[in-house]
Structure formats: C-alpha cells, structure tokens
Enzyme design. Structure first.
Site, PDB file in Angstrom:
ATOM      1  N   ARG A 232      -1.125  -4.139   6.093  1.00 14.69           N
ATOM      2  CA  ARG A 232      -0.700  -3.048   5.212  1.00 14.69           C
ATOM      3  C   ARG A 232      -1.765  -1.953   5.262  1.00 14.69           C
ATOM      4  NH1 ARG A 232      -1.500  -2.494  -1.036  1.00 14.69           N
ATOM      5  NH2 ARG A 232      -0.450  -0.506  -1.296  1.00 14.69           N
TER       6      ARG A 232
ATOM      7  N   HIS B 239      -1.076   6.614  -0.747  1.00 12.28           N
ATOM      8  CA  HIS B 239      -2.110   5.831  -1.409  1.00 12.28           C
ATOM      9  C   HIS B 239      -3.163   6.807  -1.944  1.00 12.28           C
ATOM     10  CE1 HIS B 239      -3.895   1.558  -1.596  1.00 12.28           C
ATOM     11  NE2 HIS B 239      -4.747   2.326  -2.247  1.00 12.28           N
TER      12      HIS B 239
ATOM     13  N   GLU C 221       0.132   1.825  -6.487  1.00  7.67           N
ATOM     14  CA  GLU C 221      -0.464   1.863  -7.831  1.00  7.67           C
ATOM     15  C   GLU C 221      -0.322   3.226  -8.499  1.00  7.67           C
ATOM     16  OE1 GLU C 221      -4.399   0.294  -8.143  1.00  7.67           O
ATOM     17  OE2 GLU C 221      -3.893  -1.576  -7.137  1.00  7.67           O
TER      18      GLU C 221
ATOM     19  N   ASN D 148       0.201  -5.752  -7.076  1.00 10.34           N
ATOM     20  CA  ASN D 148      -1.229  -5.956  -6.849  1.00 10.34           C
ATOM     21  C   ASN D 148      -1.781  -6.709  -8.062  1.00 10.34           C
ATOM     22  OD1 ASN D 148      -0.719  -4.340  -4.644  1.00 10.34           O
ATOM     23  ND2 ASN D 148      -1.785  -2.541  -5.448  1.00 10.34           N
TER      24      ASN D 148
ATOM     25  N   TYR E 163      -5.132  -8.650  -9.616  1.00 11.67           N
ATOM     26  CA  TYR E 163      -6.563  -8.943  -9.498  1.00 11.67           C
ATOM     27  C   TYR E 163      -7.107  -9.797 -10.625  1.00 11.67           C
ATOM     28  CZ  TYR E 163      -7.092  -5.422  -5.791  1.00 11.67           C
ATOM     29  OH  TYR E 163      -7.004  -4.723  -4.619  1.00 11.67           O
TER      30      TYR E 163
ATOM     31  N   GLU F 218      -1.784  -6.838  -3.015  1.00 13.78           N
ATOM     32  CA  GLU F 218      -3.251  -6.788  -3.108  1.00 13.78           C
ATOM     33  C   GLU F 218      -3.736  -7.900  -4.025  1.00 13.78           C
ATOM     34  OE1 GLU F 218      -5.117  -3.058  -4.200  1.00 13.78           O
ATOM     35  OE2 GLU F 218      -3.736  -1.920  -2.923  1.00 13.78           O
TER      36      GLU F 218
END
Ligand SMILES: *[C@@H]1O[C@H](CO)[C@@H](O)[C@H](O)[C@H]1NC(C)=O
Ligand SMILES: *[C@@H]1O[C@H](CO)[C@@H](O)[C@H](O)[C@H]1NC(C)=O
Ligand SMILES: *[C@@H]1O[C@H](CO)[C@@H](O)[C@H](O)[C@H]1NC(C)=O
Length: 492
Positions: free
Chosen positions: A98, A143, A188, A328, A330, A397
C-alpha cells in the site's frame, strides 16, 4: 542464510513460543502487506514536474514545524530508490504493498489543465514492478498532500475541492486502473481535519477546532463519495476493482460498567469512527454527534449547528460508497464519563466530552498517543461488525514507533504478535478480516515529528549518502510469519 538467521533470532528472543498467542493459521487467502505514503517516503518534492503540496509549503515556510528539522524534501528518496524498495518488499514476501499517489505528481496544481506524464510514469513503473513480483499494488489516492493551489482555494473547507478530487481520481483510474484491483480514496480523513484544520501540528496548520474540522469532514466525505461513484459508474465494469476509504480510530472502552461510562465510550467511538463511517454506511452523522454539537452550538449563541446539516441529496450521495472496510488500528483507551463542563469555546474536544486515558500497565511507545493494548484490535474489529456489518475488513495500518530506529526491535515484534493474535481471534468471532498491512516498510518521515519517531521494519540511515536500508529484526520476523502464516511453533 536467512532461515538460519530467523532460527537464531527465534531462539534468542523466544519468538517461536508465546504461550498466549493464537495457534490458528491465518486463512489461506489472507493478505499480508506493508504501507507507506508518498510525502513520507518519496522525496523528490520538486522533481519530475511535481507541483507544490500543502505539506511542502507548511515545512518550507517555517522550519520549526519539524521537530528535528527533517521534512519530506528527500526523506527515504523512494522517488529515486523505488526499485530497491520493491526488492525489499519481494524479499520480505508481502502479498500487498500500500503506497499513495502524490496528487501533485499527476496534476501539479491539482487541476486537470496539465497532466504530468513523468509523474504518471513513476507510478506506472512502480505498479508494474510490483505486479511483476506478484505483489498487489494498493494505491491510496490521497494521503494528506493536497496541492498547494487547492489549499489556497480553501482546501478541505471548500466543497468545490470534491469536484477537483473526482477529476483527479478519474485520471488515476484511467492511467493505473488496468493494473489495480483495490483502491483507497482518502487516508485517515479524521487526522487531516482534526490535526491539520484543528491545530498547528499538521498542514495547513489552521486552528478551527470548533467549526472548520466539521466542514472539513463534510467536504472529505463528498470527495470520497465522488471518487467512489466515478469508479462505480465509469470503471467498475471494465476494471472490476473495489474502492474504499481508510479510516482510523483508537478503540474506546468504558472504564467501568456504569451506564454513564458505557455511554461515554459509545460517544467516543461515534465521534472517532462513526463521524465518517456512519454517513458512509448508514447515511447521516451519528445521532450523538447531531445532538451534542447541535445543543452546544445553541448554548454558545449560534442559530444553527456547527455540524453541517447533510441534505437528503448529500445523504443519498454518501451512503453506500464502500466495497470493503479499511481501518488503521494502533491503540485503545479507557473512557470515563465526566459531568457537564458548561459552555466554553466551541471545540470538538468539549463536544464529545469524556475523560480518555491509557492504563498505566500498557507498554508505552515513543509517541504519547500510542500504548500497546492488543485487545483493541479484536474489540474494535467486533464493534465494526456490529455497527456496520461490512462484508470484508482490511487492517490497512498498525505499527509501533520507537525513537532510536534500533535493529533489535523486540518491542515491535511483541506488539505485532499481540495485535495479530487478536486479529485471529476476531476472525474466530466471525469478523471477515481479509488482510493486515503493517505501517511501515521503512522509517518514513513521521510528519512534524520528523525522524524522531521510527516505525519501519527496515531502518533508514538518513546520514548516509545512499540512505542505506537495513533490515530490523522485525523484518526478519515478518518474513518468517509470511512463510509459516502462524504465530506459534505449531498451528492447527
Ligand atoms: C513556527 O512553528 C513553530 C512550531 O509549530 C511555532 O511555535 C511558531 O509559532 C511558528 N512561527 C511562525 C512565525 O509561525
Ligand atoms: C439536546 O437538547 C434536547 C432538547 O433540550 C434534549 O432533549 C436532549 O436530551 C439533548 N441531548 C443531549 C445529548 O444533550
Ligand atoms: C552508494 O551507491 C552507489 C551506487 O550504487 C555505490 O557506487 C556506492 O558505493 C554507494 N556508497 C555507499 C557508501 O554505500
């Protein structure tokens, strides 16, 4: 050689065991990969006909905006070194890469009046090299690197930017769509709006935390929907790919069983993920956002809500613009209810309220916002299933920053083991997770943190003339995982 090295690392760090890790195999068609983005990895900011983006301007007009003075002018220099990167991807053995396309390489000022063939060729070469090595290219159209010219038109506050984005997306589908089966429109969007339009810490560095951020989200949703619909109407029949948007959210968990904390965590998840996912899956903003922002706006003296009202036409246009759910993930937080804090300056943070914090026992990374809470992976994936019931979910992510870039990155391996084990548990729970893309391939530029936060599986020496790439232990570990497709000694 590699096998021996993996074996020795295995003994040294006890990778091969891990008592509480899932002993299931990853499903046969599960896709493993790595993620990067154009501004963070390419460099070559004014080469090959590329135009200026708002991140170029942001760092150039004030060098103190970068913590260590590094910006995206050169970074990993993948604009010139992409063949070396493809070789690394191949050697690690990923199924998917990606990356993002820099809008300003294709359309230097963001408009279709000039298509920059050199920029098109750069991505065509990259995409073909990936295909030649059996790696699926997964491009993100946007992005964070908005063309500076469009930023001057008001950027993501101006609904017309959605039209420019649609035109840019169409050109990317035309140029690359023959070789691409999976697309992402925007990465995002919440980060761009909250940090870029709500603080000085990201480009364009506006501080519109009470109103601009909501307008920004509205315009990004329109832009995403336009790019999705253009693919659907003009390209899907001939190209047969899928399109989505990459959302991000730290899982928010009630601090206690009290109904107030449970509701607080729901509000947190709705403001964090529902803000974008609810309009795309259900057709409007989440109800807690409509009510809370609407009520507070009136108390603050507005005659209307700071959250833009979606017209019926907007609702219909945005709803259903998803082929898979890209997320994503985290970290996670506890959420605790706090009593009403009264009227203050209009702000997203006051609109949602809540006390949000990590457990002191969760391992801390070098970034304040990121502690390791592996269960966040399983819990958020399950919440997504309950709220949106997507046919497929891809984790686009997940990653772990440290400040040194050490090659002996056992912490990163432990983090990945825990999160991947919870991903397998989520599959057991019935969530159809089809892939996992780790952030990141290299120690890329971490925006205004410069290179003080390192997230790569592969170290980059920014002092060396050749920007030397060196595998960290985590790269060898990931390579081994991609072969065994199993987190423990023996999987079932
Ligand atoms: C430059 O950036 C720093 C860090 O964000 C900020 O503190 C400072 O106020 C900025 N200076 C100007 C002149 O904008
Ligand atoms: C918003 O205001 C209405 C009318 O006063 C009230 O019924 C509702 O409970 C309020 N909602 C929230 C979330 O404060
Ligand atoms: C850098 O790369 C060039 C070209 O591949 C090579 O000739 C040179 O030896 C390299 N320098 C170092 C310090 O590795």
């Amino acid at each position: 050689m590699l096998t021996l090295r993996v074996f020795l690392l295995c003994l040294t760090f006890n990778w091969c065991h891990g008592a509480d890790l899932s002993n299931k195999f990853f499903p046969k068609n599960f896709q493993f990969g790595l993620s990067t983005s154009a501004y963070q990895i390419e460099g070559g900011w004014n080469e090959g006909g590329k135009g200026e983006s708002m991140w170029d301007r942001y760092f150039h007009e004030n060098t103190s905006r970068s913590l260590d003075g590094y910006n995206g002018d050169v970074t990993c220099d993948s604009y010139h070194r992409w063949e070396e990167d493809v070789q690394i991807l191949k050697d690690i053995g990923v199924d998917v890469y990606r990356f993002s396309i820099a809008w300003t390489r294709i359309l230097p000022d963001g408009t279709t009046k000039h298509i920059n063939q050199e920029g098109v060729n750069y991505y065509l070469n990259l995409i073909k090299a990936l295909r030649d090595n059996n790696i699926e290219p997964l491009p993100t159209l946007y992005h964070w690197d908005l063309p500076q010219h469009l930023s001057e038109l008001g950027g993501w506050l101006n609904p017309q930017i959605a039209t420019y984005f649609g035109d840019y997306a169409r050109i990317c589908y035309q140029m690359f769509g023959e070789h691409v089966k999976r697309w992402l429109t925007i990465n995002e969007p919440k980060s761009t709006c909250l940090i870029g339009y709500g603080s000085i810490n990201n480009a364009p560095g506006l501080e519109l935390i009470g109103d601009g951020i909501y307008q920004c989200a509205y315009v990004q949703l329109l832009a995403h929907a336009k790019a999705y619909r253009i693919y659907d109407e003009e390209f899907r029949n001939s190209q047969g790919g899928v399109v989505s948007i990459a959302l991000d959210h730290p899982w928010s968990e009630p601090y206690s069983d009290s109904p107030l904390d449970v509701e607080a965590a729901n509000i947190e998840n709705q403001f964090g993920l529902g803000w974008y996912a609810h309009p795309i899956y259900h057709g409007n903003w989440p109800q807690p956002m409509i009510e809370r922002i609407g009520n507070r706006s009136l108390l603050e003296g507005y005659t209307f809500s700071r959250l833009p009202v979606l017209s019926n036409e907007d609702v219909e246009y945005i709803k259903g613009t998803h082929d898979y759910f890209a997320i994503n993930i985290y970290t996670g937080y506890y959420t605790q209810h706090i009593d009403d804090y009264g009227v203050g300056e209009p702000s997203y943070w006051l609109d949602k309220g809540n006390n949000v914090f990590s457990d002191p026992s969760w391992p801390k990374s070098s970034s304040d916002w990121l502690t390791s809470y592996p269960e966040a992976m399983r819990k958020l994936l399950n919440w997504i299933k309950v709220e949106y019931n997507p046919a497929e979910v891809m984790v686009t992510e997940n990653g772990w920053p440290d400040s040194t870039g050490t090659l002996e990155d056992q912490e990163r391996i432990t983090y990945m083991q825990g999160y991947l084990s919870n991903l397998l548990d989520a599959i057991d729970d019935g969530v159809n997770v089809i892939g996992y893309l780790h952030w990141s391939l290299l120690d890329v530029l971490e925006w205004n943190a410069g290179h003080t936060q390192r997230l790569g599986l592969v170290h980059v020496d920014f002092e060396s003339a050749n920007l030397t790439r060196t595998w960290k232990n985590s790269a060898y570990w990931y390579q081994n995982l991609l072969t065994t497709r199993c987190l423990v000694d023996n999987c079932q």
